[in-house]
Write an enzyme that holds these catalytic residues in place. Structure first.
Site, PDB file in Angstrom:
ATOM      1  N   ASN A  44       0.847  -1.195   0.000  1.00 27.83           N
ATOM      2  CA  ASN A  44       0.000   0.000   0.000  1.00 27.83           C
ATOM      3  C   ASN A  44       0.882   1.244   0.000  1.00 27.83           C
ATOM      4  O   ASN A  44       1.968   1.267   0.595  1.00 27.83           O
ATOM      5  CB  ASN A  44      -1.008   0.006   1.153  1.00 27.83           C
ATOM      6  CG  ASN A  44      -0.393  -0.137   2.530  1.00 27.83           C
ATOM      7  OD1 ASN A  44       0.640  -0.789   2.698  1.00 27.83           O
ATOM      8  ND2 ASN A  44      -1.020   0.459   3.527  1.00 27.83           N
ATOM      9  N   ILE A  45       0.405   2.238  -0.724  1.00 30.01           N
ATOM     10  CA  ILE A  45       1.160   3.489  -0.881  1.00 30.01           C
ATOM     11  C   ILE A  45       0.210   4.638  -0.539  1.00 30.01           C
ATOM     12  O   ILE A  45      -0.719   4.927  -1.299  1.00 30.01           O
ATOM     13  CB  ILE A  45       1.683   3.628  -2.330  1.00 30.01           C
ATOM     14  CG1 ILE A  45       2.532   2.408  -2.713  1.00 30.01           C
ATOM     15  CG2 ILE A  45       2.501   4.925  -2.472  1.00 30.01           C
ATOM     16  CD1 ILE A  45       2.882   2.319  -4.198  1.00 30.01           C
ATOM     17  N   GLU A  46       0.419   5.235   0.617  1.00 29.66           N
ATOM     18  CA  GLU A  46      -0.493   6.287   1.076  1.00 29.66           C
ATOM     19  C   GLU A  46      -0.048   7.659   0.578  1.00 29.66           C
ATOM     20  O   GLU A  46       1.017   7.805  -0.028  1.00 29.66           O
ATOM     21  CB  GLU A  46      -0.600   6.239   2.612  1.00 29.66           C
ATOM     22  CG  GLU A  46      -1.177   4.899   3.050  1.00 29.66           C
ATOM     23  CD  GLU A  46      -1.509   4.813   4.528  1.00 29.66           C
ATOM     24  OE1 GLU A  46      -1.029   5.653   5.318  1.00 29.66           O
ATOM     25  OE2 GLU A  46      -2.267   3.884   4.880  1.00 29.66           O
ATOM     26  N   CYS A  55      -3.971   0.625  -2.669  1.00 27.11           N
ATOM     27  CA  CYS A  55      -3.836  -0.606  -1.889  1.00 27.11           C
ATOM     28  C   CYS A  55      -2.742  -1.513  -2.464  1.00 27.11           C
ATOM     29  O   CYS A  55      -2.404  -1.425  -3.655  1.00 27.11           O
ATOM     30  CB  CYS A  55      -5.136  -1.388  -1.896  1.00 27.11           C
ATOM     31  SG  CYS A  55      -6.485  -0.624  -0.997  1.00 27.11           S
ATOM     32  N   GLU A  57      -2.895  -4.657  -3.192  1.00 25.20           N
ATOM     33  CA  GLU A  57      -3.401  -5.537  -4.243  1.00 25.20           C
ATOM     34  C   GLU A  57      -3.401  -4.830  -5.599  1.00 25.20           C
ATOM     35  O   GLU A  57      -2.994  -5.386  -6.609  1.00 25.20           O
ATOM     36  CB  GLU A  57      -4.837  -5.982  -3.919  1.00 25.20           C
ATOM     37  CG  GLU A  57      -4.975  -6.772  -2.640  1.00 25.20           C
ATOM     38  CD  GLU A  57      -5.229  -5.899  -1.407  1.00 25.20           C
ATOM     39  OE1 GLU A  57      -4.668  -4.791  -1.321  1.00 25.20           O
ATOM     40  OE2 GLU A  57      -5.974  -6.342  -0.527  1.00 25.20           O
ATOM     41  N   CYS A  92     -10.223  -4.733  -0.148  1.00 30.52           N
ATOM     42  CA  CYS A  92     -11.327  -3.763  -0.157  1.00 30.52           C
ATOM     43  C   CYS A  92     -12.175  -3.957  -1.413  1.00 30.52           C
ATOM     44  O   CYS A  92     -11.781  -4.649  -2.362  1.00 30.52           O
ATOM     45  CB  CYS A  92     -10.789  -2.332  -0.061  1.00 30.52           C
ATOM     46  SG  CYS A  92     -10.189  -1.668  -1.629  1.00 30.52           S
ATOM     47  N   CYS A  95     -10.500  -3.044  -4.760  1.00 33.52           N
ATOM     48  CA  CYS A  95      -9.538  -4.043  -5.227  1.00 33.52           C
ATOM     49  C   CYS A  95     -10.248  -5.281  -5.774  1.00 33.52           C
ATOM     50  O   CYS A  95      -9.812  -5.871  -6.765  1.00 33.52           O
ATOM     51  CB  CYS A  95      -8.569  -4.427  -4.112  1.00 33.52           C
ATOM     52  SG  CYS A  95      -7.393  -3.105  -3.760  1.00 33.52           S
TER      53      CYS A  95
HETATM   54  N1  THU Z   1      -5.216  -1.457   2.388  1.00 36.00           N
HETATM   55  C1  THU Z   1      -4.614  -2.289   1.483  1.00 36.00           C
HETATM   56  O1  THU Z   1      -3.526  -1.988   0.977  1.00 36.00           O
HETATM   57  N2  THU Z   1      -5.243  -3.430   1.144  1.00 36.00           N
HETATM   58  C2  THU Z   1      -6.379  -3.892   1.728  1.00 36.00           C
HETATM   59  O2  THU Z   1      -6.838  -4.970   1.398  1.00 36.00           O
HETATM   60  C3  THU Z   1      -7.059  -3.085   2.758  1.00 36.00           C
HETATM   61  C4  THU Z   1      -6.503  -1.721   2.976  1.00 36.00           C
HETATM   62  C5  THU Z   1      -4.491  -0.258   2.821  1.00 36.00           C
HETATM   63  C6  THU Z   1      -5.044   1.051   2.389  1.00 36.00           C
HETATM   64  C7  THU Z   1      -4.503   1.979   3.474  1.00 36.00           C
HETATM   65  O3  THU Z   1      -3.191   2.365   3.125  1.00 36.00           O
HETATM   66  C8  THU Z   1      -4.423   1.108   4.711  1.00 36.00           C
HETATM   67  O4  THU Z   1      -4.449  -0.226   4.236  1.00 36.00           O
HETATM   68  C9  THU Z   1      -5.544   1.332   5.702  1.00 36.00           C
HETATM   69  O5  THU Z   1      -6.763   1.269   5.072  1.00 36.00           O
END
Ligand code: THU
Length: 137
Positions: A44-46, A55, A57, A92, A95
């Site tokens: 995940n890259i915020e 996300c 995935e 999510c 995804c």
């Molecule tokens: N996130 C994912 O990368 N994959 C998931 O299946 C659920 C959520 C990430 C998004 C965000 O950076 C952090 O998790 C919290 O939601």
């Protein structure tokens, strides 16, 4: 114990190390297996603006598609809050929809793992029934 799942989970755990999650501190890693046997990783890259966050995935799927791979058989996902024990991290809705674009829901497998030995396996159809896909257009 399924060796393929164990190996894929190991790669997902390594990908999680690259997670950029300074805001949620929830770190996720994914390992996507193509039908030709290649593995694409994602984390995940915020973002400071929050909504551009990607996300793990989708990172893996977009990396694969951008390199010409569009046929996938399985994805392993690991995630959890920093410094806490790992819980199962279901993908999510966004995804699930992105996966749906490229795979047969009855065939594509989603491995949710807490560790290389503790995991659950689902088809996309189980997690995302009655979905809208390319065949609906
Ligand atoms: N996130 C994912 O990368 N994959 C998931 O299946 C659920 C959520 C990430 C998004 C965000 O950076 C952090 O998790 C919290 O939601």
């Amino acid at each position: 114990m399924d060796m393929e799942n164990q190996a894929l989970i190991k790669v997902a755990l390594l990908a999680r190390e690259k997670s950029y999650a300074p805001y949620s501190r929830f770190r996720v890693g994914a390992a996507l297996l193509t039908k030709t046997g290649k593995v694409y990783t994602g984390c995940n890259i915020e973002n400071a603006a929050f909504s551009p966050t990607n996300c793990a995935e989708r990172t893996a799927i977009f990396k694969a598609v951008s390199e010409g791979e569009t046929e996938f058989s399985k994805i392993a996902i690991v995630g959890g809050a920093e410094e806490k024990t790992m819980e199962y991290c279901p993908p999510c809705g966004v995804c699930r929809q992105v996966m749906r674009e490229f795979v047969s829901p009855e065939e594509f497998l989603i491995v949710l793992a807490k560790s290389t030995t503790e995991y659950k396996e689902y088809t996309l159809e189980e997690l995302f029934p009655e979905s809208f896909g390319p065949d609906n257009l």
